[in-house]
Write a protein that holds these residues in place. Structure first.
Motif, PDB file in Angstrom:
ATOM      1  N   VAL A  59       0.880  -1.176   0.000  1.00  0.00           N
ATOM      2  CA  VAL A  59       0.000   0.000   0.000  1.00  0.00           C
ATOM      3  C   VAL A  59       0.915   1.222   0.000  1.00  0.00           C
ATOM      4  O   VAL A  59       1.556   1.508   0.997  1.00  0.00           O
ATOM      5  CB  VAL A  59      -0.929   0.023   1.237  1.00  0.00           C
ATOM      6  CG1 VAL A  59      -1.804   1.263   1.220  1.00  0.00           C
ATOM      7  CG2 VAL A  59      -1.778  -1.234   1.286  1.00  0.00           C
ATOM      8  N   PRO A  60       0.995   1.919  -1.125  1.00  0.00           N
ATOM      9  CA  PRO A  60       1.893   3.078  -1.170  1.00  0.00           C
ATOM     10  C   PRO A  60       1.523   4.119  -0.120  1.00  0.00           C
ATOM     11  O   PRO A  60       0.335   4.346   0.132  1.00  0.00           O
ATOM     12  CB  PRO A  60       1.697   3.642  -2.582  1.00  0.00           C
ATOM     13  CG  PRO A  60       1.078   2.554  -3.359  1.00  0.00           C
ATOM     14  CD  PRO A  60       0.289   1.728  -2.402  1.00  0.00           C
ATOM     15  N   SER A  61       2.550   4.725   0.451  1.00  0.00           N
ATOM     16  CA  SER A  61       2.305   5.719   1.508  1.00  0.00           C
ATOM     17  C   SER A  61       1.465   6.883   0.982  1.00  0.00           C
ATOM     18  O   SER A  61       0.702   7.498   1.726  1.00  0.00           O
ATOM     19  CB  SER A  61       3.632   6.242   2.041  1.00  0.00           C
ATOM     20  OG  SER A  61       4.374   6.800   0.988  1.00  0.00           O
ATOM     21  N   GLU A  62       1.598   7.174  -0.326  1.00  0.00           N
ATOM     22  CA  GLU A  62       0.841   8.286  -0.911  1.00  0.00           C
ATOM     23  C   GLU A  62      -0.668   8.020  -0.819  1.00  0.00           C
ATOM     24  O   GLU A  62      -1.452   8.929  -0.551  1.00  0.00           O
ATOM     25  CB  GLU A  62       1.209   8.473  -2.394  1.00  0.00           C
ATOM     26  CG  GLU A  62       2.637   8.972  -2.639  1.00  0.00           C
ATOM     27  CD  GLU A  62       3.636   7.853  -2.838  1.00  0.00           C
ATOM     28  OE1 GLU A  62       3.345   6.707  -2.415  1.00  0.00           O
ATOM     29  OE2 GLU A  62       4.709   8.099  -3.403  1.00  0.00           O
ATOM     30  N   LEU A  63      -1.044   6.754  -1.008  1.00  0.00           N
ATOM     31  CA  LEU A  63      -2.456   6.378  -0.973  1.00  0.00           C
ATOM     32  C   LEU A  63      -3.015   6.513   0.454  1.00  0.00           C
ATOM     33  O   LEU A  63      -4.121   7.022   0.663  1.00  0.00           O
ATOM     34  CB  LEU A  63      -2.587   4.930  -1.458  1.00  0.00           C
ATOM     35  CG  LEU A  63      -3.899   4.521  -2.096  1.00  0.00           C
ATOM     36  CD1 LEU A  63      -4.251   5.407  -3.264  1.00  0.00           C
ATOM     37  CD2 LEU A  63      -3.842   3.071  -2.559  1.00  0.00           C
ATOM     38  N   THR A  64      -2.216   6.086   1.414  1.00  0.00           N
ATOM     39  CA  THR A  64      -2.624   6.216   2.819  1.00  0.00           C
ATOM     40  C   THR A  64      -2.754   7.699   3.171  1.00  0.00           C
ATOM     41  O   THR A  64      -3.693   8.092   3.872  1.00  0.00           O
ATOM     42  CB  THR A  64      -1.561   5.570   3.735  1.00  0.00           C
ATOM     43  OG1 THR A  64      -1.112   4.379   3.105  1.00  0.00           O
ATOM     44  CG2 THR A  64      -2.096   5.249   5.094  1.00  0.00           C
ATOM     45  N   ALA A  65      -1.809   8.506   2.663  1.00  0.00           N
ATOM     46  CA  ALA A  65      -1.842   9.948   2.963  1.00  0.00           C
ATOM     47  C   ALA A  65      -3.108  10.587   2.384  1.00  0.00           C
ATOM     48  O   ALA A  65      -3.710  11.460   3.019  1.00  0.00           O
ATOM     49  CB  ALA A  65      -0.604  10.632   2.395  1.00  0.00           C
ATOM     50  N   ILE A  66      -3.528  10.132   1.196  1.00  0.00           N
ATOM     51  CA  ILE A  66      -4.749  10.685   0.588  1.00  0.00           C
ATOM     52  C   ILE A  66      -5.943  10.370   1.491  1.00  0.00           C
ATOM     53  O   ILE A  66      -6.745  11.248   1.805  1.00  0.00           O
ATOM     54  CB  ILE A  66      -4.968  10.116  -0.841  1.00  0.00           C
ATOM     55  CG1 ILE A  66      -3.867  10.609  -1.787  1.00  0.00           C
ATOM     56  CG2 ILE A  66      -6.348  10.517  -1.386  1.00  0.00           C
ATOM     57  CD1 ILE A  66      -3.862   9.945  -3.154  1.00  0.00           C
ATOM     58  N   ILE A 112      -1.910   1.175  -9.537  1.00  0.00           N
ATOM     59  CA  ILE A 112      -1.394   1.813  -8.317  1.00  0.00           C
ATOM     60  C   ILE A 112       0.141   1.811  -8.373  1.00  0.00           C
ATOM     61  O   ILE A 112       0.800   2.794  -8.030  1.00  0.00           O
ATOM     62  CB  ILE A 112      -1.908   1.078  -7.050  1.00  0.00           C
ATOM     63  CG1 ILE A 112      -3.418   1.278  -6.886  1.00  0.00           C
ATOM     64  CG2 ILE A 112      -1.163   1.513  -5.792  1.00  0.00           C
ATOM     65  CD1 ILE A 112      -3.863   2.697  -6.590  1.00  0.00           C
ATOM     66  N   TYR A 113       0.688   0.706  -8.856  1.00  0.00           N
ATOM     67  CA  TYR A 113       2.148   0.604  -8.992  1.00  0.00           C
ATOM     68  C   TYR A 113       2.651   1.658  -9.979  1.00  0.00           C
ATOM     69  O   TYR A 113       3.637   2.354  -9.719  1.00  0.00           O
ATOM     70  CB  TYR A 113       2.536  -0.798  -9.472  1.00  0.00           C
ATOM     71  CG  TYR A 113       3.986  -0.897  -9.911  1.00  0.00           C
ATOM     72  CD1 TYR A 113       5.008  -0.962  -8.972  1.00  0.00           C
ATOM     73  CD2 TYR A 113       4.325  -0.900 -11.264  1.00  0.00           C
ATOM     74  CE1 TYR A 113       6.342  -1.032  -9.373  1.00  0.00           C
ATOM     75  CE2 TYR A 113       5.645  -0.972 -11.666  1.00  0.00           C
ATOM     76  CZ  TYR A 113       6.648  -1.038 -10.723  1.00  0.00           C
ATOM     77  OH  TYR A 113       7.966  -1.091 -11.118  1.00  0.00           O
ATOM     78  N   LEU A 114       1.946   1.805 -11.125  1.00  0.00           N
ATOM     79  CA  LEU A 114       2.380   2.763 -12.140  1.00  0.00           C
ATOM     80  C   LEU A 114       2.295   4.199 -11.622  1.00  0.00           C
ATOM     81  O   LEU A 114       3.160   5.026 -11.916  1.00  0.00           O
ATOM     82  CB  LEU A 114       1.542   2.607 -13.416  1.00  0.00           C
ATOM     83  CG  LEU A 114       1.778   1.304 -14.187  1.00  0.00           C
ATOM     84  CD1 LEU A 114       0.759   1.153 -15.307  1.00  0.00           C
ATOM     85  CD2 LEU A 114       3.196   1.228 -14.746  1.00  0.00           C
ATOM     86  N   ALA A 115       1.252   4.479 -10.834  1.00  0.00           N
ATOM     87  CA  ALA A 115       1.128   5.824 -10.242  1.00  0.00           C
ATOM     88  C   ALA A 115       2.302   6.080  -9.307  1.00  0.00           C
ATOM     89  O   ALA A 115       2.901   7.162  -9.296  1.00  0.00           O
ATOM     90  CB  ALA A 115      -0.182   5.947  -9.488  1.00  0.00           C
ATOM     91  N   SER A 116       2.675   5.050  -8.544  1.00  0.00           N
ATOM     92  CA  SER A 116       3.792   5.187  -7.616  1.00  0.00           C
ATOM     93  C   SER A 116       5.120   5.346  -8.380  1.00  0.00           C
ATOM     94  O   SER A 116       5.977   6.139  -7.991  1.00  0.00           O
ATOM     95  CB  SER A 116       3.847   3.964  -6.704  1.00  0.00           C
ATOM     96  OG  SER A 116       4.903   4.083  -5.813  1.00  0.00           O
TER      97      SER A 116
END
Lengths: 323, 104
Positions: A59-66, A112-116
């Motif tokens: 789970v990318p940290s960016e997604l958790t931050a959103i 999600i991987y590509l966004a990261s």
């Protein structure tokens, strides 16, 4: 007097009306954002996170931050737009609604991987031979392609392009692997022991050294990406604690400090040469850096200078371990 | 002589202004003085912190690279697309996958 008071009252009432009117006008925009976040944005992000967790995926940290910024509509919009790009509202709601199908869920994981990959392009480019813009472009193209997959052939085509990009950005024959990373961390952790002695006194220093030693031991058990992520979280906490003792400095301060250091180093190396001890070219190198340190440097030249100084100090400490 | 409230007010304003200006300049020059009089130990501390931060950032960047490479391989493996022998050996050695956690 009465007339004056009357006009003042009217003026106050008019100002109040104007400000209330402005407030009333600003509500709908915010309200739209709040409604979208409550009904679509946040539930979609949460569903995606849950799906990734179910797949035992990162789970990318960016997604958790959103998800965490849901209380602040502007922050939510800014983070989501910078992470997912334009059209993010549609994309996340479509992705979230397709999660019931396992194949679609796997494709959401890819997206999600590509966004990261796109949002970490700068950092990846520091190690990869491919530059950040190309990584970002590649991630965006693949993201676009992934949204138009309708047939099995298109799916195969997409994965072939994905494999191609992977091989280009992360070539098999070069780039660090886990064992290189472990060696690099071990070297840094050794340096950190010295840094603790310089930066921290007393009990705090002892506690940090214990943490450092634990990190060194845990490093040995990293065999895959999951353990690496868990280890990095512990390392980040430790680094944050250690760096809280760091002295803040700007470029000119660092340049002045580096200059003083080079003056001492060059004097010492000159003395060694005077005593007939070969400084192995370090005297000439320190002289060149000393000259640069006295100049006014652009950010790019400062970076080159600091990299040169760091490299020189590393080589000296390797050549003369006791120095 | 009786002083008017306006004169007293102006006098107070002048006093406040002079004090504020003096404090402002003493702050600036005082800061410069401490900078030039920095001890070698303080300079070492500052340089140590600076280099340490650089190294930690570099290490985190490497970790981000490795994590993305591993996750990319994992995704290709899950897609069922035949992998090169080198790829499949690496992928099977990693038990899971992960994307980067926050940067420092």
């Amino acid at each position: 007097m009465r007339i004056r008071l009357g006009s003042l009252l009217v003026l106050c009432l008019f100002c109040g009306f104007l400000s209330q009117n402005a407030e009333a006008q600003s509500i709908p925009a915010d309200q739209t954002k709040i409604l979208f976040i409550e009904n679509v944005g946040l539930p979609s992000v949460r569903s995606i996170i849950r799906s990734l967790e179910t797949q035992n995926a990162p789970v990318p940290s960016e997604l958790t931050a959103i998800a965490e910024s849901a209380g602040d509509p502007d922050a939510f919009y800014a983070l989501a737009s910078s992470y997912f790009g334009t059209g993010w509202q549609e994309r996340i709601s479509r992705d979230a609604s397709s999660l019931m199908d396992p194949e679609a869920a796997a494709m959401v994981r890819v997206r999600i991987y590509l966004a990261s990959l796109g949002s970490n392009a700068e950092r990846i480019a520091r190690t990869s031979t491919v530059d950040a813009n190309e990584i970002r472009k590649s991630a965006q193209n693949l993201m676009r392609q992934s949204q138009y997959i309708r047939s099995d052939d298109e799916r195969k085509e997409f994965y072939a392009a994905f494999a191609n990009a992977q091989e280009k950005i992360f070539p098999e024959e070069s780039g660090p692997d886990l064992s290189d990373f472990r060696m690099e961390v071990t070297a840094l952790l050794q340096e950190i022991v010295d840094a603790i002695d310089i930066l921290v006194d007393g009990m705090n220093g002892t506690s940090l050294k214990k943490d450092q030693s634990a990190l060194e031991q845990q490093l040995a058990i990293i065999t895959g990406n999951q353990e690496l992520t868990a280890w990095l979280a512990r390392f980040d906490t430790f680094a944050g604690k250690l760096l809280s003792y760091a002295t803040a400095a700007n470029t000119s301060m660092i340049l002045a400090d580096a200059h003083s250091l080079l003056v001492q180093l060059h004097t010492y190396l000159t003395q060694l040469e005077g005593q007939g001890i070969d400084s192995q070219g370090f005297m000439e190198e320190s002289a060149a850096l000393l000259t640069t340190s006295a100049e006014k440097l652009s950010p790019a030249s400062f970076e080159t200078f600091i990299t040169g100084l760091e490299d020189l100090l590393t080589r000296i400490s390797q050549q003369f371990p006791s120095s | 002589m009786k002083k008017s409230p306006l004169m007293i007010g102006l006098g107070i304003l002048l006093l406040v202004g002079v004090t504020a200006t003096a404090l402002f300049f003493s702050g600036i020059f005082g800061k410069n003085d401490t900078e030039t009089a920095l001890t070698p130990q303080a300079q070492t501390e500052r340089l140590t912190s600076f280099f340490l931060l650089r190294k930690i950032k570099r290490l985190r960047d490497r970790a981000v690279y490795i994590q993305h490479r591993e996750e990319g391989r994992k995704l290709l493996e899950l897609s069922g697309i035949p992998l090169t022998p080198a790829n499949s050996a690496e992928s099977s050695s990693s038990s899971g996958s992960a994307l980067p956690t926050s940067s420092l």
